[in-house]
Design a protein around this motif. Structure first.
Motif, mmCIF file in Angstrom:
data_model
loop_
_atom_site.group_PDB
_atom_site.id
_atom_site.type_symbol
_atom_site.label_atom_id
_atom_site.label_comp_id
_atom_site.label_asym_id
_atom_site.label_seq_id
_atom_site.Cartn_x
_atom_site.Cartn_y
_atom_site.Cartn_z
ATOM 1 N N ARG A 52 0.997 -1.111 -0.028
ATOM 2 C CA ARG A 52 -0.050 -0.012 -0.022
ATOM 3 C C ARG A 52 0.964 1.272 0.134
ATOM 4 O O ARG A 52 0.566 2.181 -0.679
ATOM 5 C CB ARG A 52 -1.006 -0.200 1.291
ATOM 6 C CG ARG A 52 -1.958 1.166 1.348
ATOM 7 C CD ARG A 52 -2.891 0.967 2.400
ATOM 8 N NE ARG A 52 -4.175 1.994 2.236
ATOM 9 C CZ ARG A 52 -5.228 1.667 3.170
ATOM 10 N NH1 ARG A 52 -4.956 1.091 3.968
ATOM 11 N NH2 ARG A 52 -5.963 2.676 2.787
ATOM 12 N N VAL A 53 2.163 1.191 0.749
ATOM 13 C CA VAL A 53 2.893 2.248 0.590
ATOM 14 C C VAL A 53 3.595 2.776 -0.498
ATOM 15 O O VAL A 53 3.452 3.845 -1.162
ATOM 16 C CB VAL A 53 4.030 2.129 1.924
ATOM 17 C CG1 VAL A 53 5.051 3.350 1.816
ATOM 18 C CG2 VAL A 53 3.541 2.107 3.324
ATOM 19 N N PHE A 54 3.954 1.546 -1.137
ATOM 20 C CA PHE A 54 4.355 1.608 -2.562
ATOM 21 C C PHE A 54 3.385 2.344 -3.656
ATOM 22 O O PHE A 54 3.903 3.017 -4.228
ATOM 23 C CB PHE A 54 5.093 0.374 -3.085
ATOM 24 C CG PHE A 54 6.446 0.089 -2.311
ATOM 25 C CD1 PHE A 54 7.139 1.064 -2.030
ATOM 26 C CD2 PHE A 54 6.738 -1.379 -2.403
ATOM 27 C CE1 PHE A 54 8.437 0.740 -1.436
ATOM 28 C CE2 PHE A 54 7.913 -1.745 -1.573
ATOM 29 C CZ PHE A 54 9.014 -0.681 -1.281
ATOM 30 N N PHE A 55 2.261 1.708 -3.463
ATOM 31 C CA PHE A 55 1.128 2.196 -4.339
ATOM 32 C C PHE A 55 0.890 3.614 -4.260
ATOM 33 O O PHE A 55 0.815 4.365 -5.156
ATOM 34 C CB PHE A 55 -0.063 1.277 -4.255
ATOM 35 C CG PHE A 55 -1.250 1.690 -4.963
ATOM 36 C CD1 PHE A 55 -1.054 1.419 -6.299
ATOM 37 C CD2 PHE A 55 -2.181 2.246 -4.758
ATOM 38 C CE1 PHE A 55 -2.289 1.544 -7.402
ATOM 39 C CE2 PHE A 55 -3.611 2.566 -5.311
ATOM 40 C CZ PHE A 55 -3.712 2.283 -6.651
ATOM 41 N N SER A 56 0.866 3.980 -2.923
ATOM 42 C CA SER A 56 0.647 5.613 -2.769
ATOM 43 C C SER A 56 1.781 6.376 -2.955
ATOM 44 O O SER A 56 1.685 7.396 -3.718
ATOM 45 C CB SER A 56 0.380 5.625 -1.298
ATOM 46 O OG SER A 56 -0.883 4.795 -0.846
ATOM 47 N N ALA A 57 2.877 5.767 -2.713
ATOM 48 C CA ALA A 57 3.945 6.562 -3.001
ATOM 49 C C ALA A 57 4.161 6.722 -4.735
ATOM 50 O O ALA A 57 4.400 7.742 -5.262
ATOM 51 C CB ALA A 57 5.308 5.964 -2.581
ATOM 52 N N THR A 58 3.781 5.788 -5.228
ATOM 53 C CA THR A 58 3.880 5.719 -6.937
ATOM 54 C C THR A 58 2.978 6.968 -7.381
ATOM 55 O O THR A 58 3.042 7.515 -8.396
ATOM 56 C CB THR A 58 3.443 4.483 -7.544
ATOM 57 O OG1 THR A 58 4.314 3.633 -7.184
ATOM 58 C CG2 THR A 58 3.457 4.368 -9.009
ATOM 59 N N ILE A 59 1.636 6.899 -7.019
ATOM 60 C CA ILE A 59 0.783 7.931 -7.159
ATOM 61 C C ILE A 59 1.229 9.420 -7.002
ATOM 62 O O ILE A 59 1.442 10.340 -7.810
ATOM 63 C CB ILE A 59 -0.597 7.794 -6.514
ATOM 64 C CG1 ILE A 59 -1.081 6.353 -7.332
ATOM 65 C CG2 ILE A 59 -1.591 8.815 -6.966
ATOM 66 C CD1 ILE A 59 -2.356 6.190 -6.519
#
Length: 77
Positions: A52-59
């Motif tokens: 979830r952290v990687f997904f949010s950071a990507t956005i």
């Protein structure tokens, strides 16, 4: 304004490298398993923890990179 134009290319390079690293660190669920009948990729799953952290950071990084590109267009015009 000259400091913005001189620092903007370095900011874009840093954002692009960080964005590439974060994208590559994400877990891929749509690989060869989906082609051979793995049902995990067909069902929606909740992102938890580091995924979830990687997904949010990507956005967030993608938005920041796009804004820096638009700023570069405005500053040069």
């Amino acid at each position: 304004m000259t400091t913005v134009t001189s620092l903007l290319p370095y900011l874009q390079i840093a954002l692009s490298v960080i964005l590439i690293v974060v994208i590559l660190l994400q877990q891929s669920t749509g690989g060869a398993g989906g082609a051979f009948g793995d049902n995990f990729s067909a069902v929606h799953h909740t992102r938890r923890g580091l995924e979830r952290v990687f997904f949010s950071a990507t956005i967030i990084l993608a938005i920041l990179f796009a804004l820096s590109a638009l700023l570069a267009l405005v500053v040069k015009a």
